[in-house]
Write an enzyme that holds these catalytic residues in place. Structure first.
Site, PDB file in Angstrom:
ATOM      1  N   TYR A   4       0.582  14.249   0.455  1.00  0.00           N
ATOM      2  CA  TYR A   4       0.110  14.824   1.716  1.00  0.00           C
ATOM      3  C   TYR A   4       0.185  16.350   1.723  1.00  0.00           C
ATOM      4  O   TYR A   4       0.467  16.969   2.746  1.00  0.00           O
ATOM      5  CB  TYR A   4       0.878  14.222   2.909  1.00  0.00           C
ATOM      6  N   ARG A  42       3.190   7.830  -0.319  1.00  0.00           N
ATOM      7  CA  ARG A  42       4.181   8.899  -0.504  1.00  0.00           C
ATOM      8  C   ARG A  42       5.255   8.550  -1.543  1.00  0.00           C
ATOM      9  O   ARG A  42       5.620   9.399  -2.360  1.00  0.00           O
ATOM     10  CB  ARG A  42       4.862   9.166   0.848  1.00  0.00           C
ATOM     11  N   ARG A  92       2.286  20.379   5.925  1.00  0.00           N
ATOM     12  CA  ARG A  92       3.249  19.494   6.587  1.00  0.00           C
ATOM     13  C   ARG A  92       4.254  20.218   7.489  1.00  0.00           C
ATOM     14  O   ARG A  92       4.551  19.734   8.580  1.00  0.00           O
ATOM     15  CB  ARG A  92       3.972  18.605   5.574  1.00  0.00           C
ATOM     16  N   GLU A 113       0.838  -1.211   0.000  1.00  0.00           N
ATOM     17  CA  GLU A 113       0.000   0.000   0.000  1.00  0.00           C
ATOM     18  C   GLU A 113       0.869   1.256   0.000  1.00  0.00           C
ATOM     19  O   GLU A 113       0.787   2.076   0.919  1.00  0.00           O
ATOM     20  CB  GLU A 113      -0.876   0.023   1.263  1.00  0.00           C
ATOM     21  N   CYS A 119      -2.975  33.975   9.358  1.00  0.00           N
ATOM     22  CA  CYS A 119      -2.754  34.665  10.626  1.00  0.00           C
ATOM     23  C   CYS A 119      -2.412  33.696  11.743  1.00  0.00           C
ATOM     24  O   CYS A 119      -3.199  33.510  12.679  1.00  0.00           O
ATOM     25  CB  CYS A 119      -3.978  35.497  10.965  1.00  0.00           C
ATOM     26  N   GLU A 120      -1.275  33.037  11.631  1.00  0.00           N
ATOM     27  CA  GLU A 120      -0.770  32.144  12.668  1.00  0.00           C
ATOM     28  C   GLU A 120       0.737  32.114  12.550  1.00  0.00           C
ATOM     29  O   GLU A 120       1.261  32.033  11.431  1.00  0.00           O
ATOM     30  CB  GLU A 120      -1.233  30.699  12.417  1.00  0.00           C
TER      31      GLU A 120
HETATM   32  N1  LLP Z   1      -1.560   2.106   4.411  1.00  0.00           N
HETATM   33  C1  LLP Z   1      -2.089   2.589   5.546  1.00  0.00           C
HETATM   34  C2  LLP Z   1      -2.998   1.748   6.317  1.00  0.00           C
HETATM   35  C3  LLP Z   1      -1.770   3.892   5.966  1.00  0.00           C
HETATM   36  O1  LLP Z   1      -2.305   4.359   7.087  1.00  0.00           O
HETATM   37  C4  LLP Z   1      -0.906   4.688   5.181  1.00  0.00           C
HETATM   38  C5  LLP Z   1      -0.568   6.055   5.580  1.00  0.00           C
HETATM   39  C6  LLP Z   1      -0.377   4.135   3.996  1.00  0.00           C
HETATM   40  C7  LLP Z   1      -0.718   2.844   3.645  1.00  0.00           C
HETATM   41  C8  LLP Z   1       0.548   4.904   3.095  1.00  0.00           C
HETATM   42  O2  LLP Z   1       1.730   5.255   3.721  1.00  0.00           O
HETATM   43  P1  LLP Z   1       2.901   5.952   2.874  1.00  0.00           P
HETATM   44  O3  LLP Z   1       3.402   4.929   1.871  1.00  0.00           O
HETATM   45  O4  LLP Z   1       2.357   7.131   2.214  1.00  0.00           O
HETATM   46  O5  LLP Z   1       3.923   6.289   3.883  1.00  0.00           O
HETATM   47  N2  LLP Z   1       0.211  13.040   6.564  1.00  0.00           N
HETATM   48  C9  LLP Z   1       1.458  12.386   6.936  1.00  0.00           C
HETATM   49  C10 LLP Z   1       1.482  10.924   6.542  1.00  0.00           C
HETATM   50  C11 LLP Z   1       0.338  10.115   7.102  1.00  0.00           C
HETATM   51  C12 LLP Z   1       0.366   8.672   6.677  1.00  0.00           C
HETATM   52  C13 LLP Z   1      -0.886   7.966   7.090  1.00  0.00           C
HETATM   53  N3  LLP Z   1      -0.987   6.611   6.662  1.00  0.00           N
HETATM   54  C14 LLP Z   1       2.611  13.172   6.326  1.00  0.00           C
HETATM   55  O6  LLP Z   1       2.371  14.163   5.659  1.00  0.00           O
HETATM   56  O7  LLP Z   1       3.762  12.822   6.541  1.00  0.00           O
END
Ligand code: LLP
Length: 425
Positions: free
Chosen positions: A381, A287, A323, A284, A353-354
């Site tokens: 993200y 990023r 982020r 899955e 405004c923060e």
């Molecule tokens: N699978 C599940 C169950 C997840 O919760 C996530 C991400 C992924 C896959 C994908 O993960 P990735 O390959 O993208 O690392 N907003 C945060 C990141 C939150 C990730 C949440 N879950 C940021 O900007 O760093």
């Protein structure tokens, strides 16, 4: 100043002093579509995907793009056409997959708080698997499926209790996290799932965190999950697939995550050694497929020198790029036109405004009002977490495919931001 090198950003590079994405000059896009503007490279997304595909050559695998990273329809279409499935976490994300031409049967549904309505809609659409995160959720899904005279395909998300060595907000596989079922409860939970007539046990999954830049947490988690697979199957419950989640990091600023193919060569060697090499696999990634395929263009509005800090005030803000404010995350900021001029140290901040509305701190920049900058690594993200705070319309997005420019999201105007509101009569 010579044009900076941008390692880790394939398809985004200076040609002379001008920054290009694929064959398109970014300053032309900023002038045509305005700023802030997200720009994505289709080739960069497909080359990130190709690294996984190389790593899995000859294996049974379904890559489910974790669309929370960037759920814009134009981005989803790229991955759907490349044969990806999708990892979703809401009914809204399911509707996006279907609207972008993705196939429901390649969808897996993660998340700790699925509603009955979301479960019903996912069953009706015929998704591939529910990644169940609690014992209580199993019971509710069983009820919903029975009422529809169906059996819901389920995998149980296990919590391997491995430290992914990343930011605490994006660690998910530790005991203190809200995600998954504890190691010790796993067998009992599988036995319960197997006994429920509305459920069909099909797999097991885990996801330990995000922006992981080391191999060890993945290797440790795999060992723990495979131990559980052995225990569950020894109890007479066969598992069709094993899903190792996402989490692989990208290079924001001299980060050195393993390449997807190199990481998977090691993980597959472990799977083979433990006798699971022929199993249907799922992953899955979010990023690592989109993060470095996108930039956010922004215009310098004002320079504000100060006693302690100099501020470079730009037209992008924390509502576009949340982020830094949320995780103190670092995004590189580079000029669209590199100029030989002396640099000054600035905090690059937005108009909100923060005090938390900053995009980069202590950045050395040679800039004047009207100059254009690119915030790098903005494919993941950023737009998917954007908001309308301060009644700022969300930015426009364009997808570049070699020489072609596709506007995939029109800029929101103020009326769009309050179109769902009503005055009490
Ligand atoms: N699978 C599940 C169950 C997840 O919760 C996530 C991400 C992924 C896959 C994908 O993960 P990735 O390959 O993208 O690392 N907003 C945060 C990141 C939150 C990730 C949440 N879950 C940021 O900007 O760093």
């Amino acid at each position: 100043m010579t044009a900076p090198k941008l390692p880790g950003h394939p398809h985004i590079a200076y040609q002379g002093d001008e920054l290009f994405i694929e064959n398109v000059r970014l300053s032309d896009l900023a002038r045509q579509y305005g700023t802030p503007l997200f720009v994505y490279s289709k080739a960069a997304m497909l080359s990130a995907l190709a690294a996984y595909q190389r790593g899995f050559a000859g294996r049974k695998v379904q890559i489910c793009y974790a669309m929370k990273a960037n759920s814009s329809l134009g981005v989803l279409q790229v991955f759907a056409q490349a044969g990806c499935g999708f990892d979703i976490v809401s009914g809204g994300e399911l509707e996006r997959v279907l609207a972008a031409g993705g196939e429901a049967k390649r969808v897996i549904f993660s998340g700790v708080g699925k509603t009955r309505a979301e479960m019903r809609r996912a069953l009706e659409a015929g998704i591939g698997c529910f990644n169940v995160e609690s014992e209580a959720e199993l019971e509710v899904l069983n009820d919903v499926a029975l009422a529809m005279h169906q059996r819901a395909p389920v995998s149980i998300r296990v919590n391997p209790n491995v430290d992914p060595k990343t930011h605490p907000y994006i660690s998910t596989g530790l005991k203190g996290n809200k995600f998954g079922i504890a190691h010790e409860r796993t067998l009992a939970t599988y036995q319960r799932a197997a006994s429920l007539p509305g459920l069909q046990v099909v797999g097991i999954d885990c996801h330990i965190g995000s922006q992981i830049t080391q191999e060890e947490p993945y290797l440790d988690a795999m060992d723990r999950v495979l131990d559980l697979v052995e225990t569950i199957e020894a109890a007479g419950i066969p598992l069709h697939h094993i899903d190792f989640g996402g989490g692989l990091g990208i290079d924001y600023n001299d980060d050195t995550p393993p390449a997807a193919d190199a990481l998977w060569a090691k993980l597959l060697a472990k799977l083979d050694a433990r006798g699971f090499g022929g199993r249907q696999l799922m992953i899955e990634p979010g990023r690592s497929l989109v993060g470095n395929a996108g930039v956010c263009l922004t215009e310098v509005m004002y320079l504000k020198p100060g006693e302690q800090k100099n501020f470079c005030i730009v037209d992008a803000a924390m509502n576009d790029l949340p982020r830094p404010a949320m995780y103190q995350a670092f995004h590189r900021i580079v000029p669209l036109t590199s100029r030989p001029a002396t640099s000054t140290l600035y905090d690059v901040v937005g108009p909100i405004c923060e005090s938390g509305d900053w995009i980069g701190r202590d950045r050395s920049l040679a800039v004047a009002p009207g100059d254009l900058l690119a915030v790098l690594s903005a494919g993941a993200y950023c737009m998917s977490m954007a908001s309308n705070y301060n009644t700022r319309g969300r930015a426009a997005e364009v997808l570049i495919d070699m020489n072609q420019v596709h506007l995939i999201r029109v800029r929101e105007n103020p009326a769009d931001t309050f179109s769902h509101e009503r005055l009490p009569t």
